[in-house]
Design a protein around this motif. Sequence first.
Motif, PDB file in Angstrom:
ATOM      1  N   LEU A 172      39.798 -31.627  21.453  1.00 43.41           N
ATOM      2  CA  LEU A 172      38.537 -31.344  20.759  1.00 43.41           C
ATOM      3  C   LEU A 172      37.358 -31.882  21.563  1.00 43.41           C
ATOM      4  CD1 LEU A 172      39.248 -32.035  16.956  1.00 43.41           C
ATOM      5  CD2 LEU A 172      39.271 -29.867  18.175  1.00 43.41           C
ATOM      6  N   MET A 173      37.521 -33.085  22.118  1.00 40.83           N
ATOM      7  CA  MET A 173      36.425 -33.661  22.904  1.00 40.83           C
ATOM      8  C   MET A 173      36.145 -32.800  24.132  1.00 40.83           C
ATOM      9  SD  MET A 173      36.609 -37.790  22.809  1.00 40.83           S
ATOM     10  CE  MET A 173      38.295 -38.066  23.209  1.00 40.83           C
ATOM     11  N   TRP A 198      34.529 -40.595  22.525  1.00 42.80           N
ATOM     12  CA  TRP A 198      33.401 -39.716  22.860  1.00 42.80           C
ATOM     13  C   TRP A 198      32.136 -40.539  23.065  1.00 42.80           C
ATOM     14  CZ3 TRP A 198      32.587 -34.743  24.160  1.00 42.80           C
ATOM     15  CH2 TRP A 198      31.283 -34.262  24.094  1.00 42.80           C
ATOM     16  N   PHE A 251      29.913 -35.532  17.521  1.00 40.16           N
ATOM     17  CA  PHE A 251      31.341 -35.246  17.676  1.00 40.16           C
ATOM     18  C   PHE A 251      32.043 -35.925  16.508  1.00 40.16           C
ATOM     19  CE2 PHE A 251      35.632 -36.304  18.910  1.00 40.16           C
ATOM     20  CZ  PHE A 251      36.095 -35.035  19.208  1.00 40.16           C
ATOM     21  N   VAL A 268      32.430 -24.088  12.680  1.00 36.86           N
ATOM     22  CA  VAL A 268      33.316 -23.456  13.667  1.00 36.86           C
ATOM     23  C   VAL A 268      34.665 -23.206  12.992  1.00 36.86           C
ATOM     24  CG1 VAL A 268      33.952 -25.727  14.591  1.00 36.86           C
ATOM     25  CG2 VAL A 268      34.367 -23.718  15.955  1.00 36.86           C
ATOM     26  N   VAL A 277      32.441 -24.938  21.846  1.00 32.57           N
ATOM     27  CA  VAL A 277      32.167 -24.831  20.410  1.00 32.57           C
ATOM     28  C   VAL A 277      30.717 -25.250  20.195  1.00 32.57           C
ATOM     29  CG1 VAL A 277      34.499 -25.227  19.567  1.00 32.57           C
ATOM     30  CG2 VAL A 277      33.059 -27.169  20.066  1.00 32.57           C
ATOM     31  N   PRO A 278      30.063 -24.724  19.156  1.00 31.22           N
ATOM     32  CA  PRO A 278      28.673 -25.118  18.920  1.00 31.22           C
ATOM     33  C   PRO A 278      28.581 -26.602  18.596  1.00 31.22           C
ATOM     34  CG  PRO A 278      29.515 -23.806  17.094  1.00 31.22           C
ATOM     35  CD  PRO A 278      30.546 -23.767  18.155  1.00 31.22           C
ATOM     36  N   ARG A 279      27.519 -27.241  19.110  1.00 33.86           N
ATOM     37  CA  ARG A 279      27.379 -28.682  18.894  1.00 33.86           C
ATOM     38  C   ARG A 279      26.929 -29.014  17.472  1.00 33.86           C
ATOM     39  NH1 ARG A 279      27.102 -32.389  23.522  1.00 33.86           N
ATOM     40  NH2 ARG A 279      28.539 -31.448  24.987  1.00 33.86           N
ATOM     41  N   ASP A 280      26.243 -28.069  16.834  1.00 34.45           N
ATOM     42  CA  ASP A 280      25.679 -28.392  15.520  1.00 34.45           C
ATOM     43  C   ASP A 280      25.779 -27.184  14.597  1.00 34.45           C
ATOM     44  OD1 ASP A 280      24.422 -29.609  13.449  1.00 34.45           O
ATOM     45  OD2 ASP A 280      22.435 -29.695  14.349  1.00 34.45           O
ATOM     46  N   ASP A 281      26.998 -26.739  14.371  1.00 36.52           N
ATOM     47  CA  ASP A 281      27.185 -25.598  13.476  1.00 36.52           C
ATOM     48  C   ASP A 281      28.642 -25.596  13.021  1.00 36.52           C
ATOM     49  OD1 ASP A 281      26.628 -23.387  12.014  1.00 36.52           O
ATOM     50  OD2 ASP A 281      25.910 -22.178  13.682  1.00 36.52           O
ATOM     51  N   THR A 312      39.265 -20.966  16.213  1.00 37.35           N
ATOM     52  CA  THR A 312      38.589 -21.118  17.507  1.00 37.35           C
ATOM     53  C   THR A 312      38.952 -22.456  18.139  1.00 37.35           C
ATOM     54  OG1 THR A 312      36.759 -19.769  16.725  1.00 37.35           O
ATOM     55  CG2 THR A 312      36.321 -21.173  18.616  1.00 37.35           C
ATOM     56  N   LEU A 313      38.959 -23.502  17.322  1.00 40.64           N
ATOM     57  CA  LEU A 313      39.339 -24.819  17.851  1.00 40.64           C
ATOM     58  C   LEU A 313      40.768 -24.789  18.388  1.00 40.64           C
ATOM     59  CD1 LEU A 313      37.931 -27.200  15.074  1.00 40.64           C
ATOM     60  CD2 LEU A 313      36.958 -26.758  17.329  1.00 40.64           C
ATOM     61  N   ASN A 336      42.752 -34.819  19.526  1.00 45.78           N
ATOM     62  CA  ASN A 336      41.410 -35.388  19.599  1.00 45.78           C
ATOM     63  C   ASN A 336      40.808 -35.188  20.992  1.00 45.78           C
ATOM     64  OD1 ASN A 336      39.290 -36.965  18.341  1.00 45.78           O
ATOM     65  ND2 ASN A 336      39.843 -38.599  19.755  1.00 45.78           N
ATOM     66  N   PHE A 337      41.602 -35.417  22.021  1.00 43.56           N
ATOM     67  CA  PHE A 337      41.074 -35.256  23.374  1.00 43.56           C
ATOM     68  C   PHE A 337      40.794 -33.782  23.684  1.00 43.56           C
ATOM     69  CE2 PHE A 337      40.722 -39.137  25.876  1.00 43.56           C
ATOM     70  CZ  PHE A 337      41.151 -40.067  24.947  1.00 43.56           C
ATOM     71  N   THR A 362      34.290 -29.709  23.268  1.00 39.89           N
ATOM     72  CA  THR A 362      32.896 -30.038  22.963  1.00 39.89           C
ATOM     73  C   THR A 362      32.136 -30.302  24.260  1.00 39.89           C
ATOM     74  OG1 THR A 362      33.655 -31.036  20.905  1.00 39.89           O
ATOM     75  CG2 THR A 362      31.419 -31.544  21.577  1.00 39.89           C
ATOM     76  N   ARG A 363      32.769 -31.032  25.160  1.00 36.53           N
ATOM     77  CA  ARG A 363      32.113 -31.348  26.438  1.00 36.53           C
ATOM     78  C   ARG A 363      31.780 -30.079  27.221  1.00 36.53           C
ATOM     79  NH1 ARG A 363      32.946 -32.711  31.866  1.00 36.53           N
ATOM     80  NH2 ARG A 363      35.016 -31.809  31.903  1.00 36.53           N
TER      81      ARG A 363
END
Lengths: 375, 647
Positions: A195-196, B223, B409, A210, A204-208, A214-215, A192-193, A199-200
């Motif tokens: 992934l965060m 988050w 998120f 994936v 990775v795209p914020r709104d698409d 890639t993750l 989880n961290f 994202t930060r």
Amino acid sequence: LSAVSLLLVTAGLVLVLRRALVGAPRPAAFLGTGLLLLGTPLFRALTGDLPLDFAARFALAAVLVEAARGRLGPAALALGPLGVACLVPPAIPPGPSLDALFSSSAGVLHRSPALWLGLAGLALEARARRAGAVPALSGLALVLLLAPARVEAALPLCGSGLVAALARLREVVAVRPERALLAGGATLVAWNFLLMEQTRRNLVPRDDTVPFSTLAANAADLASRPLGNPLSWPAAWAFAWRFGAPPQRYDEVAGRALPGGRLAIGDPGPGRPLAGDSWGPRRVREGSACREPLGVARVLLPRGSEAPAALALRATGGTLEVALNDGPATSWTFGPVGERRTAAWAAWRRGLNTLALSGGACVVELRIEELPGAP
Amino acid sequence: VPPLVKAAPLVRSVTALLAADLVLAVITGGPSPLAPAGALGAGWFVARLAGLGGCLWWLLRGGRRDLLVLSLLLLPAVAQLHLAGGRLGGDGVMYYVQARSLLKDFDYDLANEYAEYGIEERGDLQVPTVTGLRRTIFSVGPALAWAPFFALGEAVARAHAALGAEVVLTGYGPCHRNAVALGSLLYGWLAVRLTNAVLRRHFSPGTALGAALLTWLATFLPWYMVQQPAMSHATSTFGAALVLWLWDRERNDRGPAGFGLLGLATGLIMCLRWQNAVLLLLPAFDLLRIARRKGLLQALGSAASLALATVAGALPQMAAWKALYDTWLLPYPPQGPDFVRLGRPFLLETLFSSRHGLLFWTPALWLAYLGLGLLLARRPALALPLTLPVAAMTYVNACAGDWWAGGSFSNRRFDSALPLLAFGAAAGLDGLRSLLSARPGLALGALALPLALWNIGVLEQERRGLVPAGDAVSLAERTEHTARLLADAVGSPPAWPANWLFAWQTGRPPSQYDVLVGRYLFYRQNNLGGLVDLGAAGDEALVGEGWGPAGTWDGASARALTGRARLFAPLDEPEDLRITVRVAGGSGLRVSVNGREAGTVVPGPSWAEHTVAAPAALWRRNLNEVVLEAGPGEAAHVDRILFERPR
């Protein structure tokens, strides 16, 4: 031939399983033997591309280990696998090498981390003073240290270690299942961290959508940034200490060849890990792509020998100081794109060499020029 | 008196001093009373946190372990917030402007706030409402929840300014923003504390703590506590935990006053996020029980108390709507009547899509959902009231127009389900513990599987030529290849079982589910604009079988097709569309939609666009199959396919 290989591997596995079933719980015995097949190079027997000599060494070692546990005794258990590794067909062990164990290109412990579990299992057995555990651990360690390229000779011993480790784990979980839950929970939290964090960093795209791959790749990259890839420990740390580079870079350079002894700096392509990151943006001067060093750029140059060799350097527009393996610096001035060549340097090492470059010239390419008659 | 006991007051004082100093450092962004010379650097900040941690450990070490663990874990979260946290990201600014307007201007006119952030001309914000104010589609509750922290930020800013520092006192400055962010962090932490406290009433302390920690650290909650604290989610999770805690406290013996308190709390958290109304299902169960045991009259009295108090609690939001829209209640969300379509759930997508699918991004909640099932089987009286709100919230979120929750998120809209799902996590942990005690061999598989997968991945990558055999490869590249091989073979584990269903329905590899499901030709934000650009990066998300590899032909990136090639066209609703194909080569290209022919285009030797009409009757909701078929033995190259709505 692949059928014969498969047959030999099956025979060896049957011997390992038979021995495992004597002293270990059935789940650990079956799973350990299964992991030996799926978690080590033996898996290639299932895809039909396992060389016959590999399978033969594994089967022979399995027979030898079985005999050593019976009549032949502990010395055969400790030395027999190394003997199999060296004798069939004859080969002289190259000597201990961290890269042979931990590099991403050839490191057996890197590529098959199940071997770690096998080692741990035999170590646990030795600690519990089980009969034959110390010679078995020695046998596995000797092959890993002296003949890692022929690790198959030690796989029967590794199988015993896998079974022992899994049996021990089973005992621990039966008594303290919360430890397994803790490990699982910690994995979920770490995922989880990671992934965060990706994202930060907008990895990775914020709104698409994936892809999972890639993750996973981003997570692996982020997790290995501070301390390197765990599968490459401790070689990655030794590399970082020796070359002053991030430990993560070890995976990308250890075992990487330099085709033709040539490394393009302007367009490094797959050689980018060797060129390093201390370079300015790509420029095109007189039709050649080049980059200027940012401060001191430290390039890693792999060589197969220590023999003296010259270094040729194509660059343009400025001066450049070049030093090999922290030796004295050579200074050159370039006008238009041109090439300078050192005399034969004697400071080369086998393996990775550090070439420090500084100055304002824009570097196009480096080339190692072997002397005539060099190996 | 033992020396350690004598030291306690001193340690308490130091703890309070350090905590106050750190809070001030977070709010000012650096300067603090104990670092008057300048801002508190990162090193010193972490050192003080460590000191505070030491004091807390000393004070709490003999008491409850859960309190100690939760308190100590708060400290790295504070460090993260201060050193690397976000502030007004995403929709955060839309919540923050309400706090600033209410607490600084003492009005609800958001025009000046929108102007400050340069969004006053945005299409959805520039038209005044019937009352002449600027609209907002966001709830007012977070602004009210942050009020104490905003006021603290105001006080710190004024004190700081009085000491001669240059401080922004307009309410837009760092002091106010940091204070609000700190508020969200603390609300999130309190949510975990309350969740843990409720769980302890029903599970062992270890299980309760484990479940509380999972629902904190393995979900999206951190988050929204640290990276996007100006959004409503941390406060909403706190609100849900508070309601759960109140509900569970008197569950078997609640009178009208208790229902009133619960209703007031639920009404208030409906101001935080409107869908929190589903938590009214919790007291609804109690009312049913009362009606059965004590009679309808007593149940009606309690229900009236609950209803009145809920309305009273929800008054701030109703007042906000009255101010903006001149009505106390909106018939549908301000986003529009089609924002929530209760007859149109996207359940699998909401849970498993890589576009913020809840279980795809937060696999820990698998344990929670399965655990709720386990709890239903073992303790139905406890589980049923908890499961229904979770099911309702899951359904409502699956019916939201943008089921992926915009820029999110994981799926942030499940914020108020987290405390309830913690019960499932606790039951799941208990169940797993029993299972592992009885069958410890299962843990062996969990250890052996990744070891085998890694080895197989390395060997398969080299066998298939994905990486040169014997070459150096970074961990990221190796992992990416291994994950792709796994996904191609059995699907991405976080998307199971939705990707299996997708593979069965479409005949495509399960790995395509990750990149395809969640994309639309036209629907809502970040859609494809109707364009499938073949040969461009990422086109593999939409193409099926029959296409050649991407390449460049006659100056255009394209794909070749010989025979029959399929691609996917995701739509929200069937509608009349024109399909324009930019194609070269071949003498005829038949275009069909979902197995029915739409028309034939006749390409020439060079690039040209050809259009066929595809009426709504050919299309269906979600994935549509568009097949292009060249004549026998012919080859064509397709550059792009544009789907357009007739003007």
